[in-house]
Write an enzyme that holds these catalytic residues in place. Structure first.
Site, PDB file in Angstrom:
ATOM      1  N   ARG A 108       0.821  -1.210   0.000  1.00  0.00           N
ATOM      2  CA  ARG A 108       0.000   0.000   0.000  1.00  0.00           C
ATOM      3  C   ARG A 108       0.858   1.264   0.000  1.00  0.00           C
ATOM      4  O   ARG A 108       0.392   2.353   0.345  1.00  0.00           O
ATOM      5  CB  ARG A 108      -0.939  -0.005   1.205  1.00  0.00           C
ATOM      6  N   ASP A 109       2.149   1.130  -0.356  1.00  0.00           N
ATOM      7  CA  ASP A 109       3.055   2.286  -0.329  1.00  0.00           C
ATOM      8  C   ASP A 109       2.696   3.342  -1.370  1.00  0.00           C
ATOM      9  O   ASP A 109       2.341   3.018  -2.498  1.00  0.00           O
ATOM     10  CB  ASP A 109       4.496   1.819  -0.577  1.00  0.00           C
TER      11      ASP A 109
ATOM     12  N   ASP B 224     -14.027  -4.231  -3.448  1.00  0.00           N
ATOM     13  CA  ASP B 224     -15.059  -3.295  -2.951  1.00  0.00           C
ATOM     14  C   ASP B 224     -15.910  -2.708  -4.083  1.00  0.00           C
ATOM     15  O   ASP B 224     -16.963  -2.141  -3.824  1.00  0.00           O
ATOM     16  CB  ASP B 224     -14.405  -2.143  -2.191  1.00  0.00           C
TER      17      ASP B 224
ATOM     18  N   GLY C  48      -6.746  -0.165  -6.872  1.00  0.00           N
ATOM     19  CA  GLY C  48      -8.022   0.467  -6.537  1.00  0.00           C
ATOM     20  C   GLY C  48      -7.915   1.984  -6.509  1.00  0.00           C
ATOM     21  O   GLY C  48      -7.050   2.574  -7.174  1.00  0.00           O
TER      22      GLY C  48
ATOM     23  N   GLY D  48      -6.782   4.148  -4.306  1.00  0.00           N
ATOM     24  CA  GLY D  48      -5.499   4.713  -3.889  1.00  0.00           C
ATOM     25  C   GLY D  48      -4.476   4.641  -5.021  1.00  0.00           C
ATOM     26  O   GLY D  48      -3.701   5.583  -5.244  1.00  0.00           O
TER      27      GLY D  48
ATOM     28  N   ARG E 112     -31.052 -18.657  15.636  1.00  0.00           N
ATOM     29  CA  ARG E 112     -30.163 -17.550  16.017  1.00  0.00           C
ATOM     30  C   ARG E 112     -30.181 -16.417  15.005  1.00  0.00           C
ATOM     31  O   ARG E 112     -30.597 -16.612  13.858  1.00  0.00           O
ATOM     32  CB  ARG E 112     -28.711 -18.048  16.046  1.00  0.00           C
TER      33      ARG E 112
ATOM     34  N   HIS F  59     -15.159  -0.963   3.237  1.00  0.00           N
ATOM     35  CA  HIS F  59     -15.067   0.042   4.302  1.00  0.00           C
ATOM     36  C   HIS F  59     -15.794   1.336   3.961  1.00  0.00           C
ATOM     37  O   HIS F  59     -16.159   2.093   4.850  1.00  0.00           O
ATOM     38  CB  HIS F  59     -13.627   0.289   4.740  1.00  0.00           C
TER      39      HIS F  59
HETATM   40  O1  F6P Z   1      -9.777  -2.385  -0.473  1.00  0.00           O
HETATM   41  C1  F6P Z   1     -10.291  -3.643  -0.304  1.00  0.00           C
HETATM   42  C2  F6P Z   1     -10.346  -4.029   1.118  1.00  0.00           C
HETATM   43  O2  F6P Z   1     -10.615  -5.377   0.994  1.00  0.00           O
HETATM   44  C3  F6P Z   1     -11.349  -3.347   2.053  1.00  0.00           C
HETATM   45  O3  F6P Z   1     -12.650  -3.773   1.966  1.00  0.00           O
HETATM   46  C4  F6P Z   1     -10.749  -3.590   3.411  1.00  0.00           C
HETATM   47  O4  F6P Z   1     -11.148  -2.685   4.367  1.00  0.00           O
HETATM   48  C5  F6P Z   1      -9.312  -3.488   3.134  1.00  0.00           C
HETATM   49  O5  F6P Z   1      -9.115  -3.880   1.781  1.00  0.00           O
HETATM   50  C6  F6P Z   1      -8.450  -4.251   4.092  1.00  0.00           C
HETATM   51  O6  F6P Z   1      -7.233  -4.558   3.535  1.00  0.00           O
HETATM   52  P1  F6P Z   1      -5.891  -4.900   4.306  1.00  0.00           P
HETATM   53  O7  F6P Z   1      -6.277  -5.539   5.599  1.00  0.00           O
HETATM   54  O8  F6P Z   1      -5.182  -5.834   3.411  1.00  0.00           O
HETATM   55  O9  F6P Z   1      -5.168  -3.632   4.481  1.00  0.00           O
END
Ligand code: F6P
Length: 382
Positions: free
Chosen positions: A74-75, A135, A110, A112, A170, A179
């Site tokens: 994610r850098d 997502d 995605g 980002g 249940r 998210h």
């Molecule tokens: O962007 C996709 C996604 O799957 C989101 O739904 C989730 O919040 C996030 O990535 C979590 O990704 P990681 O735990 O790999 O950072």
């Protein structure tokens, strides 16, 4: 002269990434005679010059494999942790690009990643992107790569959870990824026959959810499945989040950049993130509240990264191949600065500047929402 292109995958992994790498690579090499360099671990590999040539044999046998053979991270180019510091590493990335004599760089990711690629475009690199995330929230594309597979996995999970729900009478609260957007919870909720679906776009009233479950009990269905997006929130949480967002916007809008205003902006951002995190972790609380309000036993299942793993669906492999080959064709034409979007059965290049800083959330008048309501699903707002 033959063109050379770089390729990388960034952000969270997603089913179909290897199929897309294969699609880009096979078309680039086979149809257009290009040379392809794969960079490891997203923009970090580009910064650290970790690239190697991809041959047809590297692209063989990866169509059905989950994750990404290139690795991901994610850098961000302009805010990258290096040692104990966070630094702007754009110059190092630009240098790697030129060292490899790249004619273009394909970035799969995605929201980002679209933003990071746009940043490189502004630094004069020829970038082109493909939209990927389970997502499904990238703007200006009909669908993103990985969504279909995740939809299948989440639906299958809801199917299976029905067994325990009805046997033990249940409530089963099943948390689905997403998210900021509810596509996955809404789609899987409908396909799996959930009784309640909660998504970030519709803040819920806990009493309305409890009443829907009580109503089912009174009418003979003594179990309920609640499909909830990880980013869904109660009305009270939505209000608090809105207030925090207003403070962030206010701090951003402030014209004077004094030390005090910078600190205020930092504090506002930190508060916003804190509330966002609380929202993201509130599924257990939701389950406990429903147990209290309905008198029924409730259990939580968090699907988490299961939804991103494993073999991509046929639809995702097809989509990956369509996007990848279209991308190679655009590179061959010299078209950069675009994201290759899906449009119906085709693809369409859309300018990156139109994609960045936008998010495709579920519109409240979307047909899926109407269908859910029409079959009696509670969306938390009634
Ligand atoms: O962007 C996709 C996604 O799957 C989101 O739904 C989730 O919040 C996030 O990535 C979590 O990704 P990681 O735990 O790999 O950072």
């Amino acid at each position: 002269m033959a063109k050379t292109i770089g390729i990388l995958t960034a952000g969270g992994d997603s089913p179909g990434l290897n199929a897309a790498i294969r699609g880009v690579g096979k078309a680039a090499i086979g149809a257009y005679g290009m040379h392809v360099v794969g960079f490891r671990d997203g923009f970090r590999g580009l910064m650290e010059n970790r690239g190697s040539s991809l041959s047809p044999s590297d692209l063989s046998g990866i169509l059905t494999i989950g994750g990404t053979i290139l690795g991901t991270s994610r850098d961000k180019p302009n805010r990258m942790p290096v040692g104990k510091k966070t630094m702007d590493m754009t110059d190092a990335i630009v240098a790697t690009y030129h060292n490899h004599h790249l004619d273009g760089l394909v970035c799969l990711g995605g929201g980002g990643t679209q933003k990071n690629a746009f940043h490189l475009l502004q630094n004069s690199l020829n970038v082109i992107t493909l939209p990927k995330t389970i997502d499904n929230d990238v703007a200006l594309t009909d669908i993103t790569l990985g969504f279909d597979t995740a939809l299948g996995i989440a639906t299958d999970a809801i199917d299976r959870l029905h067994s325990t729900a009805h046997s033990h009478h249940r409530i089963i609260v099943v948390e689905v990824m997403g998210h900021n957007a509810g596509w996955l919870a809404l789609g899987a909720g409908i396909a799996g026959g959930a009784d309640v679906i909660l998504i970030p776009e519709i803040p819920y009233d806990i009493e309305a959810v409890a009443e829907a479950i009580r109503h089912r009990s009174r009418t003979g269905s003594r179990f309920s499945i609640v499909a909830v997006s990880e980013g869904s929130m109660s009305r009270a949480q939505a209000e608090t989040l809105q207030q925090a967002q207003a403070l962030v916007d206010q701090a951003k809008g402030s014209k004077k950049r004094t030390r005090r205003s910078v600190e205020k902006a930092k504090a506002a951002k930190a508060k916003f993130s804190e509330i966002k995190e609380q929202v993201g972790n509130s599924t257990l609380q939701l389950s406990q509240e429903l147990e209290q309000l309905t008198g029924l036993e409730s259990r939580v299942t968090i699907l988490g990264h299961l939804q991103r793993g494993g073999t991509p669906s046929a639809a995702d492999r097809l989509l990956a191949t369509r996007l990848g080959t279209a991308c190679a064709g655009l590179v061959n034409q010299g078209m950069f600065g675009v994201m290759v979007a899906t449009r119906g059965d085709g693809t369409e290049p859309v300018p990156l500047e139109d994609v960045v800083d936008k998010r495709k959330t579920v519109p409240l008048d979307h047909p899926w929402i109407q269908s859910a309501r029409d079959i009696g699903v509670c969306l938390g707002d009634a």
